[in-house]
Write a protein that holds these residues in place. Structure first.
Motif, PDB file in Angstrom:
ATOM      1  N   GLU A 466      73.898 113.558 101.244  1.00 15.47           N
ATOM      2  CA  GLU A 466      75.172 113.040 100.734  1.00 15.47           C
ATOM      3  C   GLU A 466      76.184 114.164 100.539  1.00 15.47           C
ATOM      4  O   GLU A 466      77.371 114.026 100.858  1.00 15.47           O
ATOM      5  CB  GLU A 466      74.929 112.293  99.424  1.00 15.47           C
ATOM      6  CG  GLU A 466      76.180 111.634  98.855  1.00 15.47           C
ATOM      7  CD  GLU A 466      75.881 110.868  97.580  1.00 15.47           C
ATOM      8  OE1 GLU A 466      76.854 110.444  96.903  1.00 15.47           O
ATOM      9  OE2 GLU A 466      74.687 110.696  97.249  1.00 15.47           O
ATOM     10  N   ASN A 469      77.502 115.340 104.005  1.00 12.09           N
ATOM     11  CA  ASN A 469      78.493 114.409 104.561  1.00 12.09           C
ATOM     12  C   ASN A 469      79.823 114.509 103.831  1.00 12.09           C
ATOM     13  O   ASN A 469      80.893 114.426 104.444  1.00 12.09           O
ATOM     14  CB  ASN A 469      77.960 112.981 104.498  1.00 12.09           C
ATOM     15  CG  ASN A 469      76.745 112.768 105.386  1.00 12.09           C
ATOM     16  OD1 ASN A 469      76.568 113.473 106.379  1.00 12.09           O
ATOM     17  ND2 ASN A 469      75.905 111.798 105.037  1.00 12.09           N
ATOM     18  N   SER A 470      79.760 114.707 102.506  1.00 15.21           N
ATOM     19  CA  SER A 470      80.990 114.822 101.725  1.00 15.21           C
ATOM     20  C   SER A 470      81.783 116.075 102.107  1.00 15.21           C
ATOM     21  O   SER A 470      83.006 116.023 102.275  1.00 15.21           O
ATOM     22  CB  SER A 470      80.655 114.854 100.230  1.00 15.21           C
ATOM     23  OG  SER A 470      81.804 115.054  99.444  1.00 15.21           O
ATOM     24  N   ARG A 472      81.622 117.728 104.950  1.00 20.70           N
ATOM     25  CA  ARG A 472      82.139 117.554 106.305  1.00 20.70           C
ATOM     26  C   ARG A 472      83.401 116.714 106.315  1.00 20.70           C
ATOM     27  O   ARG A 472      84.355 117.006 107.041  1.00 20.70           O
ATOM     28  CB  ARG A 472      81.074 116.912 107.186  1.00 20.70           C
ATOM     29  CG  ARG A 472      79.962 117.875 107.627  1.00 20.70           C
ATOM     30  CD  ARG A 472      78.984 117.169 108.539  1.00 20.70           C
ATOM     31  NE  ARG A 472      77.998 118.089 109.070  1.00 20.70           N
ATOM     32  CZ  ARG A 472      76.990 117.719 109.876  1.00 20.70           C
ATOM     33  NH1 ARG A 472      76.870 116.450 110.228  1.00 20.70           N
ATOM     34  NH2 ARG A 472      76.134 118.626 110.316  1.00 20.70           N
ATOM     35  N   GLN A 473      83.427 115.663 105.491  1.00 21.62           N
ATOM     36  CA  GLN A 473      84.611 114.821 105.418  1.00 21.62           C
ATOM     37  C   GLN A 473      85.802 115.607 104.856  1.00 21.62           C
ATOM     38  O   GLN A 473      86.930 115.466 105.335  1.00 21.62           O
ATOM     39  CB  GLN A 473      84.317 113.588 104.548  1.00 21.62           C
ATOM     40  CG  GLN A 473      85.472 112.599 104.495  1.00 21.62           C
ATOM     41  CD  GLN A 473      85.112 111.367 103.682  1.00 21.62           C
ATOM     42  OE1 GLN A 473      84.011 111.264 103.152  1.00 21.62           O
ATOM     43  NE2 GLN A 473      86.032 110.414 103.604  1.00 21.62           N
ATOM     44  N   GLN A 474      85.553 116.448 103.859  1.00 24.86           N
ATOM     45  CA  GLN A 474      86.622 117.282 103.312  1.00 24.86           C
ATOM     46  C   GLN A 474      87.158 118.255 104.357  1.00 24.86           C
ATOM     47  O   GLN A 474      88.364 118.471 104.462  1.00 24.86           O
ATOM     48  CB  GLN A 474      86.112 118.048 102.104  1.00 24.86           C
ATOM     49  CG  GLN A 474      85.799 117.193 100.885  1.00 24.86           C
ATOM     50  CD  GLN A 474      85.313 118.016  99.714  1.00 24.86           C
ATOM     51  OE1 GLN A 474      85.446 119.231  99.679  1.00 24.86           O
ATOM     52  NE2 GLN A 474      84.723 117.347  98.726  1.00 24.86           N
ATOM     53  N   ASP A 475      86.255 118.838 105.157  1.00 22.01           N
ATOM     54  CA  ASP A 475      86.679 119.776 106.192  1.00 22.01           C
ATOM     55  C   ASP A 475      87.540 119.081 107.236  1.00 22.01           C
ATOM     56  O   ASP A 475      88.524 119.649 107.727  1.00 22.01           O
ATOM     57  CB  ASP A 475      85.456 120.420 106.854  1.00 22.01           C
ATOM     58  CG  ASP A 475      84.717 121.352 105.911  1.00 22.01           C
ATOM     59  OD1 ASP A 475      85.333 121.774 104.922  1.00 22.01           O
ATOM     60  OD2 ASP A 475      83.523 121.622 106.153  1.00 22.01           O
ATOM     61  N   ARG A 476      87.181 117.825 107.583  1.00 18.59           N
ATOM     62  CA  ARG A 476      87.989 117.073 108.565  1.00 18.59           C
ATOM     63  C   ARG A 476      89.372 116.778 108.021  1.00 18.59           C
ATOM     64  O   ARG A 476      90.379 116.827 108.748  1.00 18.59           O
ATOM     65  CB  ARG A 476      87.261 115.791 108.952  1.00 18.59           C
ATOM     66  CG  ARG A 476      86.080 116.010 109.897  1.00 18.59           C
ATOM     67  CD  ARG A 476      85.649 114.697 110.537  1.00 18.59           C
ATOM     68  NE  ARG A 476      85.141 113.770 109.540  1.00 18.59           N
ATOM     69  CZ  ARG A 476      83.850 113.643 109.216  1.00 18.59           C
ATOM     70  NH1 ARG A 476      82.956 114.407 109.830  1.00 18.59           N
ATOM     71  NH2 ARG A 476      83.454 112.764 108.329  1.00 18.59           N
ATOM     72  N   LEU A 477      89.456 116.469 106.725  1.00 13.80           N
ATOM     73  CA  LEU A 477      90.754 116.187 106.120  1.00 13.80           C
ATOM     74  C   LEU A 477      91.640 117.424 106.079  1.00 13.80           C
ATOM     75  O   LEU A 477      92.843 117.365 106.301  1.00 13.80           O
ATOM     76  CB  LEU A 477      90.567 115.614 104.721  1.00 13.80           C
ATOM     77  CG  LEU A 477      89.907 114.225 104.624  1.00 13.80           C
ATOM     78  CD1 LEU A 477      89.690 113.843 103.172  1.00 13.80           C
ATOM     79  CD2 LEU A 477      90.764 113.178 105.330  1.00 13.80           C
TER      80      LEU A 477
END
Length: 479
Positions: A466, A469-470, A472-477
């Motif tokens: 978890e 994934n969190s 990675r999502q921050q890096d994409r943003l």
């Protein structure tokens, strides 16, 4: 004819080519390291210490060393345990490659120290953020500040090393200075912020060393401890030391930053007119234990106006504690009415003496963190060069903190493993064996379902997934 029966089953032993992993439980640490983005951070901060075409990058070298030390290894040669489980731990650099890496750190120790410090600060920020409402940065306030313990220790050297000299205890080695964070009772074992390696004859009461290690420690704190101008929000930090940190120079330095302090104080020789006042407990308050309950026949009083202080920072108060002599303690001239009288100084905005005393007495927990740090690498410094040993001490701090961050960020509140020390982690969880299998072109790690901590391992791995994934999502943003 009697049959000889042994205590344990006597089994024939044979070798196998199956993919067995002896320390499969360390998979939770390697997964956590990858989830924090360790490889990319190491490449960004420390990539210059590895040749551009080298196969083993800084993340591989430092990560394998930290995992090995966390798992109970003591020497670079102990990486053999990870090499035998390449399917779980990847390809581990050879001892010669690691030796060359440390040789490069020695050529520019200041650059390596700065790069490593910024690396661990970013890792800490990510781990604390993943802790949610248990984030120490969010919980720190003026009335409940983040507690940083400063304490020196001794490390014995069994061979001649640079700056290894005789110690005040008659030994030979080093006197590192350690700064660590106390999470508080029930919130985990705490973590280390800095380990300043010093020659063995360094004084424990050096104000300059206190300032230096404190400066290194606050540089590790996340952005929440700094304002928009990059200035430390001192009221959110409290420094706790023994009497070696009671020097006026150090306390004035802390006060200039707005930092709170709680330091032991050498009890001044009591004047004859003071003895009767100390014996009269009507002026004292009952002392409290760590659970907030009153202690039996133990007392606390604010003695600032009675004993007086000079040349200390404004707002400094002197508190006395009177408690019965511990079994085996030798009485002194300062012990009155069968009680041992000790003292501490603090500039805390809280004026409740018993609560301040209980918080100060909890300083003893820092001894456990130093003991843990010694078992994760600080206790055996392997190199002759002083700067190489300092780099090793930094890696030992990282190894200890990886487990502390696991407790903080990946375990739910109240979980039994949040209070485990390092030895318990190693014996019950990291030593769990496993087996690698390949099915449908996918490799899996099997662990026994009857292992003592299988449930803890699965809980940790789910939380780490978890977290990964969190992030990675921050890096994409951000991209």
């Amino acid at each position: 004819m009697s049959k000889i029966t042994g205590v344990f089953p006597s089994l024939p032993v044979a070798t196998t080519e199956q993919s067995l992993v002896s320390h499969a439980g360390l998979n939770v640490v390697t997964s956590f390291v990858d989830a924090l983005g360790f490889r990319d951070l190491c490449e960004d901060r420390l990539g210059q210490f590895v040749p551009s075409g080298a196969w083993h990058r800084p993340g591989t070298i430092l990560g394998s060393l930290a995992v090995m030390l966390a798992g109970g290894g003591e020497h670079v040669s102990d990486l053999d345990i990870l090499r035998t489980g390449a399917g779980v731990f990847g390809k581990v650099a050879s001892n010669a490659t690691i030796s060359r890496f440390f040789e490069r750190t020695v050529t520019n120790p200041d650059l390596f120290s700065y790069g490593f410090a910024t690396l661990t600060r970013e890792l800490r920020s990510r781990a604390w953020e993943a802790a949610g409402d248990r984030n120490p940065a969010l919980k720190a306030t003026a009335l409940d500040p983040l507690i940083i313990d400063l304490d020196a220790t001794l490390v014995t050297s069994h061979s001649d090393k640079e700056q290894a000299v005789g110690t005040y205890k008659g030994g030979f080695g080093f006197a590192p200075f350690v700064a660590s964070v106390d999470y508080g009772t029930g919130n985990g074992t705490g973590e280390a912020l800095a380990a300043l390696l010093r020659p063995g004859n360094s004084g424990a009461n050096s104000a300059e060393d206190h300032i230096k290690v404190f400066t290194q420690a606050i540089a590790q704190l996340p952005d929440a401890f700094y304002d928009q101008d990059g200035k430390l929000i001192g009221e959110k930090v409290l420094v706790r030391t023994d009497s070696a940190g009671a020097s006026r120079k150090f306390l004035h330095y802390l006060a200039s930053l707005g930092v709170q302090f709680s330091v032991s104080y050498p009890v001044p020789v009591m004047k004859a007119r003071m003895v009767a006042w100390i014996n009269d407990k009507q002026y004292w308050q009952p002392a409290l234990d760590q659970d907030g309950n009153e202690r039996t026949d133990a007392w606390v009083v604010n003695a600032t106006d009675v004993l007086g202080l000079s040349d200390y920072p404004p707002g400094t108060n002197l508190y006395l504690r009177a408690e019965p002599l511990h079994p085996g303690a030798q009485p002194t001239l300062l012990d009155t009415d069968g009680h041992r009288v000790t003292a501490f100084l603090t500039n805390s905005p809280c004026w409740h003496g018993p609560a301040l005393d209980a918080r100060h007495r909890a300083r003893g927990r820092c001894e456990n963190r130093i003991k843990t740090l010694k078992t994760t690498g600080l206790g055996k410094l392997p190199f002759f060069d002083f700067h190489a040993n300092q780099a090793w001490a930094n890696i030992a701090v990282l190894a200890m903190n990886l487990v502390s961050w696991l407790q903080l960020a990946a375990l739910p509140t109240g979980h039994k493993a949040r209070g485990w020390d390092m030895k318990r982690w190693r014996y019950r969880l990291f030593a769990t064996a496993g087996k690698l299998i390949t099915r449908a072109r996918r490799t899996r790690l099997l662990i026994p379902d009857k292992a003592p901590e299988t449930e803890t391992i699965t809980t940790l791995l789910a939380a780490i997934t978890e977290l990964k994934n969190s992030l990675r999502q921050q890096d994409r943003l951000l991209a």
